[in-house]
Design a protein around this motif. Structure first.
Motif, PDB file in Angstrom:
ATOM      1  N   ARG A  81      -6.496   2.229  -4.472  1.00 11.74           N
ATOM      2  CA  ARG A  81      -5.668   1.599  -3.437  1.00 11.74           C
ATOM      3  C   ARG A  81      -4.412   2.440  -3.193  1.00 11.74           C
ATOM      4  O   ARG A  81      -4.041   2.704  -2.042  1.00 11.74           O
TER       5      ARG A  81
ATOM      6  N   VAL B 274      -2.201  -7.115  -2.512  1.00 13.50           N
ATOM      7  CA  VAL B 274      -2.916  -5.963  -1.951  1.00 13.50           C
ATOM      8  C   VAL B 274      -2.472  -5.673  -0.523  1.00 13.50           C
ATOM      9  O   VAL B 274      -3.183  -5.053   0.253  1.00 13.50           O
TER      10      VAL B 274
ATOM     11  N   ILE C 104      -5.376  -3.963   1.832  1.00 13.70           N
ATOM     12  CA  ILE C 104      -6.317  -2.962   1.307  1.00 13.70           C
ATOM     13  C   ILE C 104      -7.259  -3.585   0.286  1.00 13.70           C
ATOM     14  O   ILE C 104      -6.832  -4.045  -0.771  1.00 13.70           O
TER      15      ILE C 104
ATOM     16  N   VAL D 103     -10.851  -3.051  -2.051  1.00 18.43           N
ATOM     17  CA  VAL D 103     -11.599  -1.974  -2.708  1.00 18.43           C
ATOM     18  C   VAL D 103     -12.891  -2.527  -3.280  1.00 18.43           C
ATOM     19  O   VAL D 103     -12.887  -3.553  -3.962  1.00 18.43           O
TER      20      VAL D 103
ATOM     21  N   ASP E 178     -11.613   6.452  -3.639  1.00 16.13           N
ATOM     22  CA  ASP E 178     -10.547   6.714  -2.672  1.00 16.13           C
ATOM     23  C   ASP E 178     -10.900   7.828  -1.682  1.00 16.13           C
ATOM     24  O   ASP E 178     -10.147   8.115  -0.773  1.00 16.13           O
TER      25      ASP E 178
END
Length: 129
Positions: free
Chosen positions: A8, A27, A38, A40, A69
């Protein structure tokens, strides 16, 4: 820091470039007055499932990190709202009021509705400000 948080932060730095950012929630981050939520999903998957909820809809961008990422999609919230409000949107039966999307990176597609309703998201891949 676990992998999810590390991914992140790395993606956030890629999006922000040399701009500063501020954490606004667990987040959610702000860069120059714009909010980024964001999410994940780790692993090497053919599809990455995410849900759309009320917190998502308060951001300016929803960022979907897929695997690591190295791959993410920075999707404008207006597009997320359109998918969420579509009558064909896939409901999240575990969370009433939420809808589900599946991201297929190999096809650069988000499947968001019954019958395979989808959008091409290639222009949002690894986007930055």
């Amino acid at each position: 820091m676990n992998h999810t948080n590390a991914y992140r932060k790395t993606v956030l730095r890629k999006i922000a470039g040399d701009r500063t950012f501020k954490k606004m929630g667990p987040v959610t981050y702000e860069i120059e007055g714009k909010r980024f939520h964001i999410k994940v999903k780790t692993g090497q998957l053919k599809k990455y499932p995410f849900n759309i909820n009320d917190t998502v809809l308060t951001a300016d961008y929803e960022v979907y990190v897929c695997g690591t990422d190295a791959l993410y999609y920075m999707v404008p919230i207006d597009l997320v709202k359109t998918m969420h409000a579509d009558p064909a949107a896939m409901p999240d039966y575990r969370n009433p009021g939420y809808t589900i999307i599946d991201i297929y990176p190999d096809e650069e597609q988000i499947i968001y509705g019954t019958g395979g309703k989808s959008l091409n998201v290639s222009k949002y891949r690894n986007a930055a400000l």
